[in-house]
Write a protein that holds these residues in place. Structure first.
Motif, mmCIF file in Angstrom:
data_model
loop_
_atom_site.group_PDB
_atom_site.id
_atom_site.type_symbol
_atom_site.label_atom_id
_atom_site.label_comp_id
_atom_site.label_asym_id
_atom_site.label_seq_id
_atom_site.Cartn_x
_atom_site.Cartn_y
_atom_site.Cartn_z
ATOM 1 N N UNK A 64 0.817 -1.217 0.000
ATOM 2 C CA UNK A 64 0.000 0.000 0.000
ATOM 3 C C UNK A 64 0.851 1.268 0.000
ATOM 4 N N UNK A 65 2.149 1.127 0.145
ATOM 5 C CA UNK A 65 3.042 2.283 0.173
ATOM 6 C C UNK A 65 2.999 2.998 -1.176
ATOM 7 N N UNK A 70 9.192 0.476 -3.180
ATOM 8 C CA UNK A 70 8.860 -0.293 -1.974
ATOM 9 C C UNK A 70 7.739 -1.277 -2.289
ATOM 10 N N UNK A 71 6.736 -0.808 -2.994
ATOM 11 C CA UNK A 71 5.610 -1.659 -3.377
ATOM 12 C C UNK A 71 6.106 -2.874 -4.180
ATOM 13 N N UNK A 72 6.958 -2.637 -5.182
ATOM 14 C CA UNK A 72 7.461 -3.726 -6.019
ATOM 15 C C UNK A 72 8.349 -4.675 -5.225
ATOM 16 N N UNK A 73 9.161 -4.135 -4.319
ATOM 17 C CA UNK A 73 10.010 -4.972 -3.487
ATOM 18 C C UNK A 73 9.158 -5.918 -2.638
ATOM 19 N N UNK A 74 8.080 -5.402 -2.078
ATOM 20 C CA UNK A 74 7.195 -6.229 -1.253
ATOM 21 C C UNK A 74 6.555 -7.335 -2.091
ATOM 22 N N UNK A 75 6.136 -7.014 -3.279
ATOM 23 C CA UNK A 75 5.543 -8.017 -4.173
ATOM 24 C C UNK A 75 6.582 -9.095 -4.503
ATOM 25 N N UNK A 129 17.030 -5.594 4.291
ATOM 26 C CA UNK A 129 16.362 -4.839 3.236
ATOM 27 C C UNK A 129 14.943 -4.426 3.615
ATOM 28 N N UNK A 130 14.060 -5.373 3.694
ATOM 29 C CA UNK A 130 12.640 -5.020 3.803
ATOM 30 C C UNK A 130 12.268 -4.448 5.180
#
Length: 134
Positions: A64-65, A70-75, A129-130
């Motif tokens: 949701x960021x 950040x969004x792509x990294x989480x995915x 990282x995350x």
């Protein structure tokens, strides 16, 4: 979001991994097969809880960021974890009881090293990282 909870879960997962690693010889598998199976099952439970928490809380908040990186990294992390989760489940199903361990001691030792290394790498990656975005 409480980062300390995720770090505590990582420590608990590492404790199980360390115990298993300390018994990764065919001789020790013969001597401690029942305890090793117990620790494999405990590791499985701890991983399941950790992954459920990440899927329910961590990744949705990062996805949701508004920052697309950040969004792509989480995915990407979520997709990678699905693969690791399946690999561990397959490993656990092969070696989660004493008789299975004793039947395939050599292959257990080799597969355990690979799976444990993958879990450890993942934990380090998350922490370096995350978790910086929590």
């Amino acid at each position: 979001m409480n980062l300390s909870s995720y770090l505590e879960q990582h420590k608990s997962i590492r404790d199980e991994i360390n115990w298993i690693q300390s018994n990764l010889t065919t001789v020790k598998v013969e001597e401690h097969a029942e305890e090793i199976a117990l620790h494999i099952n405990q590791l499985s439970g701890k991983l399941k809880i950790h992954l459920m928490n990440e899927d329910k809380f961590l990744y949705p908040s990062l996805i949701a960021n508004p920052d697309m990186a950040i969004k792509q990294m989480a995915i990407d992390y979520q997709n990678e974890m699905g693969d690791l989760q399946e690999r561990f489940k397959s490993f656990k199903d092969k070696y989660n009881v004493k008789s299975k361990l004793l039947e395939k001691k050599e292959s257990f030792v080799e597969e355990a090293k690979v799976v444990i290394c993958a879990i450890e790498d993942r934990i380090l990656k998350e922490e370096k990282e995350i978790y910086l975005f929590i």
